[in-house]
Design a protein around this motif. Structure first.
Motif, PDB file in Angstrom:
ATOM      1  N   UNK A   1       0.837  -1.200   0.000  1.00 61.03           N
ATOM      2  CA  UNK A   1       0.000   0.000   0.000  1.00 61.03           C
ATOM      3  C   UNK A   1       0.868   1.245   0.000  1.00 61.03           C
ATOM      4  N   UNK A   2       0.280   2.358  -0.422  1.00 65.01           N
ATOM      5  CA  UNK A   2       0.963   3.639  -0.391  1.00 65.01           C
ATOM      6  C   UNK A   2       1.883   3.885  -1.572  1.00 65.01           C
ATOM      7  N   UNK A   3       1.822   3.054  -2.597  1.00 66.50           N
ATOM      8  CA  UNK A   3       2.656   3.250  -3.779  1.00 66.50           C
ATOM      9  C   UNK A   3       1.905   4.120  -4.782  1.00 66.50           C
ATOM     10  N   UNK A   4       2.609   4.952  -5.545  1.00 60.12           N
ATOM     11  CA  UNK A   4       1.930   5.895  -6.431  1.00 60.12           C
ATOM     12  C   UNK A   4       1.256   5.249  -7.649  1.00 60.12           C
ATOM     13  N   UNK A   5       1.707   4.077  -8.062  1.00 62.60           N
ATOM     14  CA  UNK A   5       1.121   3.417  -9.220  1.00 62.60           C
ATOM     15  C   UNK A   5       0.294   2.206  -8.813  1.00 62.60           C
ATOM     16  N   UNK A   6      -0.447   1.690  -9.780  1.00 65.25           N
ATOM     17  CA  UNK A   6      -1.212   0.458  -9.602  1.00 65.25           C
ATOM     18  C   UNK A   6      -0.489  -0.638 -10.368  1.00 65.25           C
TER      19      UNK A   6
ATOM     20  N   UNK B   1       8.301  -3.206 -16.827  1.00 60.29           N
ATOM     21  CA  UNK B   1       8.359  -3.204 -15.356  1.00 60.29           C
ATOM     22  C   UNK B   1       9.382  -2.190 -14.872  1.00 60.29           C
ATOM     23  N   UNK B   2       9.040  -1.525 -13.770  1.00 60.10           N
ATOM     24  CA  UNK B   2       9.974  -0.603 -13.122  1.00 60.10           C
ATOM     25  C   UNK B   2       9.870  -0.790 -11.616  1.00 60.10           C
ATOM     26  N   UNK B   3      10.992  -0.661 -10.949  1.00 56.76           N
ATOM     27  CA  UNK B   3      11.015  -0.840  -9.494  1.00 56.76           C
ATOM     28  C   UNK B   3      10.478   0.422  -8.823  1.00 56.76           C
ATOM     29  N   UNK B   4       9.621   0.217  -7.821  1.00 59.69           N
ATOM     30  CA  UNK B   4       9.051   1.343  -7.072  1.00 59.69           C
ATOM     31  C   UNK B   4       9.638   1.468  -5.675  1.00 59.69           C
ATOM     32  N   UNK B   5      10.147   0.372  -5.113  1.00 61.62           N
ATOM     33  CA  UNK B   5      10.675   0.462  -3.758  1.00 61.62           C
ATOM     34  C   UNK B   5      11.442  -0.771  -3.347  1.00 61.62           C
ATOM     35  N   UNK B   6      12.388  -0.547  -2.448  1.00 61.30           N
ATOM     36  CA  UNK B   6      13.195  -1.598  -1.844  1.00 61.30           C
ATOM     37  C   UNK B   6      12.956  -1.584  -0.339  1.00 61.30           C
ATOM     38  N   UNK B   7      12.984  -2.748   0.277  1.00 61.34           N
ATOM     39  CA  UNK B   7      12.833  -2.807   1.723  1.00 61.34           C
ATOM     40  C   UNK B   7      13.307  -4.145   2.252  1.00 61.34           C
ATOM     41  N   UNK B   8      13.416  -4.219   3.569  1.00 57.73           N
ATOM     42  CA  UNK B   8      13.765  -5.481   4.214  1.00 57.73           C
ATOM     43  C   UNK B   8      13.211  -5.480   5.614  1.00 57.73           C
ATOM     44  N   UNK B   9      13.046  -6.673   6.160  1.00 54.59           N
ATOM     45  CA  UNK B   9      12.701  -6.809   7.569  1.00 54.59           C
ATOM     46  C   UNK B   9      13.299  -8.119   8.068  1.00 54.59           C
ATOM     47  N   UNK B  10      13.716  -8.106   9.318  1.00 51.83           N
ATOM     48  CA  UNK B  10      14.208  -9.325   9.944  1.00 51.83           C
ATOM     49  C   UNK B  10      13.019 -10.237  10.217  1.00 51.83           C
ATOM     50  N   UNK B  11      13.212 -11.518  10.031  1.00 52.09           N
ATOM     51  CA  UNK B  11      12.173 -12.454  10.426  1.00 52.09           C
ATOM     52  C   UNK B  11      12.036 -12.365  11.944  1.00 52.09           C
ATOM     53  N   UNK B  12      10.834 -12.427  12.476  1.00 50.50           N
ATOM     54  CA  UNK B  12      10.657 -12.308  13.930  1.00 50.50           C
ATOM     55  C   UNK B  12      11.449 -13.376  14.682  1.00 50.50           C
ATOM     56  N   UNK B  13      11.982 -12.991  15.833  1.00 51.45           N
ATOM     57  CA  UNK B  13      12.805 -13.895  16.644  1.00 51.45           C
ATOM     58  C   UNK B  13      12.026 -14.502  17.802  1.00 51.45           C
ATOM     59  N   UNK B  14      10.752 -14.194  17.895  1.00 57.13           N
ATOM     60  CA  UNK B  14       9.938 -14.764  18.962  1.00 57.13           C
ATOM     61  C   UNK B  14       8.843 -15.628  18.339  1.00 57.13           C
ATOM     62  N   UNK B  15       8.518 -16.742  18.990  1.00 52.85           N
ATOM     63  CA  UNK B  15       7.473 -17.600  18.420  1.00 52.85           C
ATOM     64  C   UNK B  15       6.113 -16.928  18.496  1.00 52.85           C
ATOM     65  N   UNK B  16       5.246 -17.323  17.571  1.00 54.93           N
ATOM     66  CA  UNK B  16       3.891 -16.785  17.557  1.00 54.93           C
ATOM     67  C   UNK B  16       3.539 -16.200  16.212  1.00 54.93           C
ATOM     68  N   UNK B  17       2.396 -15.535  16.197  1.00 62.93           N
ATOM     69  CA  UNK B  17       1.865 -14.936  14.981  1.00 62.93           C
ATOM     70  C   UNK B  17       2.231 -13.460  14.951  1.00 62.93           C
ATOM     71  N   UNK B  18       2.759 -12.978  13.841  1.00 61.58           N
ATOM     72  CA  UNK B  18       3.233 -11.601  13.735  1.00 61.58           C
ATOM     73  C   UNK B  18       2.652 -10.930  12.493  1.00 61.58           C
ATOM     74  N   UNK B  19       2.067  -9.770  12.668  1.00 60.36           N
ATOM     75  CA  UNK B  19       1.634  -8.925  11.553  1.00 60.36           C
ATOM     76  C   UNK B  19       2.676  -7.822  11.428  1.00 60.36           C
ATOM     77  N   UNK B  20       3.382  -7.788  10.308  1.00 60.15           N
ATOM     78  CA  UNK B  20       4.486  -6.849  10.120  1.00 60.15           C
ATOM     79  C   UNK B  20       4.178  -5.898   8.972  1.00 60.15           C
ATOM     80  N   UNK B  21       4.720  -4.697   9.073  1.00 58.76           N
ATOM     81  CA  UNK B  21       4.684  -3.733   7.984  1.00 58.76           C
ATOM     82  C   UNK B  21       6.119  -3.353   7.666  1.00 58.76           C
ATOM     83  N   UNK B  22       6.524  -3.600   6.448  1.00 62.64           N
ATOM     84  CA  UNK B  22       7.882  -3.292   6.006  1.00 62.64           C
ATOM     85  C   UNK B  22       7.831  -2.037   5.134  1.00 62.64           C
ATOM     86  N   UNK B  23       8.429  -0.970   5.619  1.00 62.77           N
ATOM     87  CA  UNK B  23       8.467   0.278   4.857  1.00 62.77           C
ATOM     88  C   UNK B  23       9.527   0.173   3.772  1.00 62.77           C
TER      89      UNK B  23
END
Length: 177
Positions: A14-19, A89-111
């Protein structure tokens, strides 16, 4: 060896300028980590949202790692792309996130971010498409802001993830969850 299981999905962006967006992803881990099963990289389908600005991919992730140590904890590298009506095709954004280090269910947002470029490149991006891209995305995508200090960047949008994490035998190696 200690084991890490990650089961979930790349929900969307979400939040990207193109569709008409799709996401390329890959996993990066240190030398002590070994991917036992699952894919180390992949790509979602293209989604063209009609009602809102959220592109839904619901792309599954299912990986199983073994490790001898915690150094180099796995990261998920993301690239969000736009496909125009002509199939370019053109790239709109790059990002990364560490995989969670605690057990359970995680909802993450990667900017995500993208190279800002000069005023000419920004003008060209606005009217013609395209724009500056990284020559070696994995190196800079996962780099912290301290290593990207020479790049002028701007925010691009967000990728939403839902991940379930299972840890096995970490207690034997002195790691408390």
């Amino acid at each position: 060896m200690a084991e890490l299981h990650v089961i979930g999905q790349i929900v969307g962006g979400s939040g990207f300028p193109q569709r008409r967006l799709f996401c390329k992803w890959g996993l990066q881990a240190g030398g002590a980590w070994k991917l036992l099963s699952g894919l180390g990289s992949g790509q979602t389908q293209v989604d063209d949202p009609q009602a809102d600005d959220v592109a839904y991919w619901c792309h599954p992730l299912d990986v199983h790692f073994a490790t001898k140590g915690l150094q180099g904890w796995p990261k998920l590298l993301l690239q969000v792309w736009h496909q125009d009506a002509l199939g370019r095709s053109e790239v709109l954004g790059y990002g990364f996130c560490h995989l969670p280090a605690t057990p359970g269910w995680h909802a993450l947002t990667c900017l995500t971010w993208r190279p800002r470029g000069s005023w000419r490149e920004r003008l060209r991006r606005r009217w013609l498409g395209g724009g500056p891209q990284l020559l070696s995305p994995p190196r800079f995508t996962a780099a912290g802001a301290g290593e990207r200090f020479r790049l002028r960047t701007e925010t691009a949008g967000a990728v939403h993830l839902q991940l379930g994490v299972l840890l096995r035998r970490f207690g034997r190696y002195g790691v408390q969850s």
